[in-house]
Design an enzyme around this catalytic site. Structure first.
Site: not given
Ligand code: GBH
Length: 463
Positions: A172, A365, A301, A83, A299, A127
């Site tokens: 996103e 992701e 995390y 991707r 995505n 992006h």
């Molecule tokens: C993605 O965004 C992106 O698509 C990518 O480009 C990037 O490199 C990758 O993730 C890593 O960052 O409230 O402190 O828990 C990440 C999206 C959304 C993840 C907001 C963290 C809140 C952090 N982010 N989220 S917190």
């Protein structure tokens, strides 16, 4: 001597798609090459104090010049899918008007090379690298940007057409709108809640218009990728539950509901009405936004933790959410300070298949930054990343068993890269990048992932 993970072998379904993801501004570099126009990240990264270390994407991983080697690396890892994203300012330097043949030519060669390596291309059209010329005309707060995006989509699709397996319109939209236009921590660095609501809506309209354009062109598969998170309340009071519900509406349902149910959730409308009003939501917008998609990209995390805390002013990224605290994360944490909670992914997948049935899910992701350092032999022992990925894959497998319609998993990221406001200090890659000389060093996690892919699952023995 990679770590002993949970020893149970787990098989994924036949045809499950494995791969890795990147994004143009984060890896390509070559910011002024071959007629590329400036994007909002070129501008924003030059504003003092906005990006750690004053880093920019000018050179990044120099993937623009090294893409053949990088694809060779992917082939060596046996990656079935890749991707990547297309940089709008390479294709249309001003965001509208003439096509830059050398810019689109790059993606033409990239896709050919990816296919030649036996890898399935997944292309993301947006992006976050909006052409600066469009930002100068209002950016995503302007409806016109969505119309321009549909034109750009048509241009890219005409050129790459059926060589791309899955098209992702927007990556996103929450991050683009709320971190870019309300919190101001991403490009374009604006700090207006009203602007963010407009931006979010126009990003969704852009997605819908682009989806129509792709369908009319005969695109194979169309999708949208959202950053989604389970919202976990710190306590069990009614106020805690209400806090979690409002944050869930803002972060998750604001995007899921219009796309998959054809309407905004009530709390989103109520908050937007108090922040600049709703007159940017027009006529058949919701019909456009609800254009059917073939899969939903997720995505993931970490979960988002909230607690009712009367008197707390709203977090800038969550307009309308006064009286809600976002408590600091508890360990274990990644180098980003984000909590490691694999079950959050499982919970999210199960919730999505329950609340939004009928749409296949792909994790587009998932991954983590750790403080990776190569040893003297150039080996990067990223045990923590292996444990992170192993745990999340086990959670995804459990969700599959519980009935979630999960079709694939793409790790973030193939390469260490420009981590937006964090610059190059945060390393998400399964491949280490030495920014001094551009050298790539596959980390232990890359070899571990290669084995996962080869056996279509997790082994019983340590990887
Ligand atoms: C993605 O965004 C992106 O698509 C990518 O480009 C990037 O490199 C990758 O993730 C890593 O960052 O409230 O402190 O828990 C990440 C999206 C959304 C993840 C907001 C963290 C809140 C952090 N982010 N989220 S917190």
């Amino acid at each position: 001597d990679t770590p002993q993970t949970d020893a149970r072998p787990l098989a994924f379904p036949p045809g499950f798609v494995w791969g890795a993801a990147t994004a143009a501004y984060q890896i390509e570099g070559a910011a002024r090459d071959d007629g590329r126009g400036p994007s909002i990240w070129d501008t924003f990264s030059r504003v003092p104090g906005k990006v750690a270390g004053g880093d920019t994407g000018d050179v990044a991983c120099d993937h623009y010049h090294r893409f053949r080697d990088d694809i060779g690396l992917m082939a060596g890892l046996g990656l079935p899918a890749y991707r990547f994203s297309v940089a709008w300012p390479r294709v249309q330097p001003d965001g509208s008007g003439p096509v830059n043949p050398r810019g689109i030519g790059f993606y033409d060669r990239l896709v050919d090379e990816v296919l030649q390596a036996g890898i399935t291309p997944y292309a993301t059209l947006y992006h976050w690298d909006l052409p600066q010329a469009l930002e100068d005309r209002g950016g995503w707060t302007a409806r016109d940007t969505a119309l321009r995006f549909a034109d750009y989509t048509g241009i890219v699709h005409d050129r790459l057409a059926d060589r791309v397996d899955t098209w992702t319109t927007v990556n996103e939209p929450w991050v683009a709108a709320y971190l870019g236009y309300a919190a101001g921590v991403h490009a374009p660095g604006r700090t207006s809640a009203a602007d963010a609501f407009r931006a979010a809506h126009h990003l969704l309209v852009a997605h819908g218009l682009a989806t129509r354009r792709l369908r009319d062109g005969g695109a194979r598969r169309v999708s949208l990728t959202l950053n989604l998170a389970p919202i976990v309340a710190g306590g069990t009071s009614e106020q805690d539950a209400a806090a979690a519900d409002l944050v869930d509406a803002m972060l998750n349902r604001q995007f899921l509901d219009p796309v998959l149910h054809g309407a905004y959730a009530e709390p989103v409308l109520a908050v937007a009405a108090r922040h600049g009003g709703l007159d940017h939501v027009r006529g058949d917008d919701l019909t456009v936004i609800a254009e059917p998609i073939d899969s939903l990209g997720i995505n993931y995390y970490n979960p988002t933790y909230v607690a009712a805390a009367p008197g707390t002013p709203p977090n800038p990224a969550y307009p309308g959410c006064a009286g809600i605290a976002f408590p600091p994360a508890v360990p274990p944490l990644t180098a980003m300070g984000w909590p490691i909670v694999p079950d959050g992914l499982g919970d999210l997948l199960v919730r999505l298949s329950r609340d939004y049935p009928g749409v296949p899910l792909v994790v587009t992701e998932n991954g983590a930054a750790f403080d990776d350092v190569p040893d003297a032999d150039g080996r990067v022992r990223d045990d923590a990343r292996i444990r992170y990925l192993d745990g999340h894959l086990r959670a995804a497998h459990a969700a599959l068993t519980a009935g979630a319609d999960l079709r694939g998993y793409l790790v973030w990221s193939l390469l260490d890269n420009f981590e937006w406001a964090e610059g190059y200090g945060k390393r998400f890659g399964i491949v280490y990048v030495d920014y001094a000389d551009g050298r790539r060093l596959p980390k232990d996690s890359a070899r571990w992932f290669r084995d996962v892919i080869a056996r279509n699952g997790l082994g019983g023995e340590p990887a």
